[in-house]
Design a protein around this motif. Structure first.
Motif, PDB file in Angstrom:
ATOM      1  N   THR A  33      -0.083   9.812  10.704  1.00 45.45           N
ATOM      2  CA  THR A  33       0.471   8.702   9.928  1.00 45.45           C
ATOM      3  C   THR A  33       1.718   8.189  10.620  1.00 45.45           C
ATOM      4  N   LEU A  37       5.767   4.890   7.753  1.00 45.06           N
ATOM      5  CA  LEU A  37       4.957   4.831   6.538  1.00 45.06           C
ATOM      6  C   LEU A  37       4.842   6.189   5.855  1.00 45.06           C
ATOM      7  N   ARG A  42       7.774   4.924  -0.154  1.00 45.33           N
ATOM      8  CA  ARG A  42       6.742   3.884  -0.088  1.00 45.33           C
ATOM      9  C   ARG A  42       6.326   3.473  -1.495  1.00 45.33           C
ATOM     10  N   TRP A  92       1.273  -2.382   6.370  1.00 40.37           N
ATOM     11  CA  TRP A  92       0.395  -1.311   6.850  1.00 40.37           C
ATOM     12  C   TRP A  92       0.100  -1.428   8.340  1.00 40.37           C
ATOM     13  N   GLY A  96       4.444  -2.046  10.061  1.00 41.82           N
ATOM     14  CA  GLY A  96       4.863  -0.696   9.697  1.00 41.82           C
ATOM     15  C   GLY A  96       4.688   0.310  10.806  1.00 41.82           C
ATOM     16  N   ALA A 207       9.139  -0.309   8.072  1.00 41.55           N
ATOM     17  CA  ALA A 207       8.424  -0.266   6.796  1.00 41.55           C
ATOM     18  C   ALA A 207       9.356  -0.592   5.637  1.00 41.55           C
ATOM     19  N   TRP A 211       8.827  -3.471   2.872  1.00 37.55           N
ATOM     20  CA  TRP A 211       8.855  -3.186   1.437  1.00 37.55           C
ATOM     21  C   TRP A 211       9.984  -3.959   0.752  1.00 37.55           C
TER      22      TRP A 211
END
Length: 477
Positions: A33, A37, A42, A92, A96, A207, A211
Motif C-alpha cells: 500500500t 494512503l 484516511r 487513490w 496519493g 494524500a 483529502w
C-alpha cells in the motif's frame, strides 16, 4: 557496446552492485500500500452515485486536478452546483502515490520550456509563481494540514559531464556545492557537485492534500461520489450527460480530470501514455543515521540525469526514494498488478545503498508504483471540446502536484469563455505530438528509453533524441 571505463564511472545503471538476495530482503516485508494512503486518518468512503443528479458543472476525476477544479469553481461562484465523480477513492491514483514534491514549474524545467514555449517563458514563470503562492494560501485559508514544507531542493551531479551544467544553472539564492560543503548537505560517494535551491520546491503529504481539498470543497457545497467510474459522456441540447454504473449526472458543463486513465473523449486518447514510476520508503531513521549521510536539513534531493532519482524526508524522518525506471507496460493498460515490479524495487534498493552506503541494513517498510500521464511535451495540455461544453486537462508527466491547480484554473477559464493569460498560452491552444497506438508504441518507447540511458552515460544527445527534440517530443523518468 559501452567501454569498461564508461561503465566504471557511471553512477547509476541497470546492473546491480549489491547481492540480489540482500536487496530483496530489504523490502521483503514492505507493505504494497502506498505509504501516504496507509494512514489511519484516511476518510471513510463517500457513497457512490445512485440515480440521477443535476449540476451546473460535473467533474470527472477525484485526484488533484479534479479536486482543485471543484474547489475553485465554488470559490468563483458559490451558487454553482458542482458534482464530482471518482471511480475509486479520492486521491487513490497518482495523487496519493507521488513523492509529494510541489514544484512551481509549469514547463518541466527551463530546457523543456525553451523547446516548446520559447516566447512564453516569462509569462509561464510568473504564472507558476502565482500558482504556487495561491496553493499555499489555500491550505492556510481552509486549514488543510498537508504537512507543507517550503524547504527547497538539492540537485546533484552524479556524472562528470553534469557538473558544468549544474554550475550554469545556479542563480539567485542558489548555492553551488563541492567537496566538504556538499558532504555537509548530502554525503554520498556518487555525488560530484550540487546546487542547493532554497526557493526551488515545497513538499506535501499528497494524500492529506487530496483529502483536505475534498473536505474543503464539500464544505463549500460540492457533491462528491466515490466508486462511481464514468462510463460515457454524451452531449445534449441542454449540456452534457455523464453515465456511471448506477446513475447519470446531467450538467451544463463538464471538466475531465482523468489524466492517465482513458479519456472520455476518444480523440484525446493518443496524447498521453501511462508510464509507471516506482518508490521505496524506508523505516524511520535516527538523527545519528541522518547525520552520517549529512542530510540533516529538510530539503529534497534529485539528480541531474534524464533517468533521475528523487528523494525526500517524511514528517517522521523516513526517506522516500523513487524514480529512474520509467516503465511502459505493453498495451497502454493501467492494471493494479502493475503497481508492483520486483526488478525495479531491486534496482531502487541497489541505487539507494550505492548512494548512501552508510545506511546498509536499513529496511524498507513500503513499496509501490503507479501510472503517470506522460505527454510528448512533458507538461500538461488543456482545451475544450463539444462546442466548449467540455474542458480537459492532462499530460502532467510527473509534475502535477502544483500544476494541477493551474490546470483547474485554466479549465474553468475555458469553460467560462474567458480571455486570460492562461487561455492564451500555447499549452491551452495546441495539442502535443500524439503517441502512436500499439503495436508501434511499445517498441518506440523502448527505443527512446535506450537512447536516454546512453545520453546519461555519455552526456551527449543521441541522433534519436535530437530528432525527437526537433519534432517536439521529449522523454525522461
Amino acid at each position: 557496446m559501452d567501454s569498461s571505463a564508461e561503465r566504471a564511472e557511471q553512477a547509476y545503471g541497470h546492473r546491480l552492485r549489491h547481492d540480489p538476495e540482500t536487496l530483496r530482503a530489504s523490502f521483503a516485508d514492505a507493505s504494497t500500500t502506498p505509504f501516504w494512503l496507509d494512514d489511519p486518518a484516511r476518510p471513510a468512503a463517500r457513497p457512490a452515485l445512485r440515480g440521477d443528479a443535476t449540476a451546473d458543472l460535473v467533474i470527472v476525476g477525484g485526484g488533484f486536478c479534479g479536486l482543485w477544479t471543484a474547489l475553485i469553481a465554488k470559490e468563483r461562484d458559490p451558487d454553482r452546483r458542482v458534482v464530482l465523480l471518482e471511480g475509486r477513492r479520492i486521491g487513490w491514483a497518482a495523487s496519493g502515490r507521488n513523492g509529494g514534491f510541489c514544484e512551481p514549474s509549469l514547463t518541466h524545467g527551463e530546457e523543456n520550456g525553451r523547446r516548446h514555449f520559447p516566447d512564453e517563458l516569462g509569462v509561464l514563470d510568473r504564472l507558476a509563481a502565482e500558482n504556487q503562492r495561491e496553493l499555499a494560501a489555500t491550505l492556510e485559508r481552509y486549514g488543510i494540514d498537508a504537512e507543507w514544507e517550503a524547504t527547497g531542493i538539492l540537485t546533484v551531479a552524479t556524472e562528470p559531464h553534469q557538473v558544468a551544467g549544474l554550475l550554469e544553472s545556479a542563480a539567485g539564492n542558489d548555492r553551488f556545492l563541492l567537496g566538504r560543503d556538499l558532504a555537509r548537505h548530502a554525503d554520498s560517494p556518487l555525488f560530484r557537485a550540487g546546487v542547493l535551491s532554497p526557493d526551488g520546491c515545497a513538499y506535501v503529504h499528497p494524500a492529506k492534500l487530496a483529502w483536505g481539498l475534498a473536505a474543503a470543497a464539500e464544505r463549500l457545497g460540492v457533491e462528491i461520489h466515490e466508486h462511481s467510474p464514468a462510463r460515457r459522456l454524451r452531449t445534449t441540447s441542454a449540456g452534457v450527460e455523464v453515465d456511471t454504473r448506477h446513475g447519470t449526472v446531467r450538467a451544463a458543463r463538464a471538466a475531465l480530470a482523468t489524466n492517465a486513465f482513458p479519456a472520455l473523449l476518444p480523440a484525446l486518447r493518443l496524447f498521453t501514455v501511462p508510464i509507471y514510476d516506482y518508490v521505496l520508503m524506508t523505516e524511520p531513521l535516527s538523527a545519528e543515521q541522518l547525520a552520517a549521510i549529512g542530510w540533516t536539513g529538510r530539503y529534497g534531493i534529485t539528480d541531474s540525469g534524464r533517468e533521475f532519482h528523487y528523494a525526500r524526508k517524511t514528517a517522521d524522518d523516513r526517506i522516500l526514494f523513487g524514480g529512474y525506471d520509467a516503465i511502459y507496460h505493453l498495451g497502454r493498460a493501467i492494471r493494479e498488478a502493475q503497481d508492483q515490479r520486483p526488478e525495479t524495487f531491486e534496482r531502487l534498493a541497489d541505487h539507494f545503498f550505492s548512494t548512501f552506503p552508510q545506511l546498509q541494513g536499513v529496511r524498507f517498510t513500503h513499496r509501490w508504483g503507479g501510472a503517470i500521464d506522460m505527454s510528448t511535451q512533458l507538461v500538461a495540455f488543456h482545451g475544450t471540446a463539444r462546442g466548449g461544453r467540455v474542458a480537459y486537462s492532462a499530460g502532467y508527466t510527473g509534475l502535477g502536484v502544483a500544476a494541477t491547480r493551474f490546470g483547474a484554473e485554466t479549465m474553468l477559464d475555458l469553460l467560462e469563455g474567458a480571455d486570460t493569460d492562461r487561455t492564451r498560452l500555447t499549452m491551452s491552444r495546441r495539442l502535443p505530438v500524439p503517441i502512436p497506438p500499439e503495436p508501434l508504441a511499445y517498441p518506440l518507447i523502448q527505443l527512446m528509453r535506450r537512447a536516454v540511458a546512453k545520453s546519461d552515460r555519455t552526456g551527449e544527445d543521441t541522433p534519436l533524441i535530437k530528432l525527437a527534440g526537433l519534432l517536439g517530443i521529449g522523454f525522461d523518468s
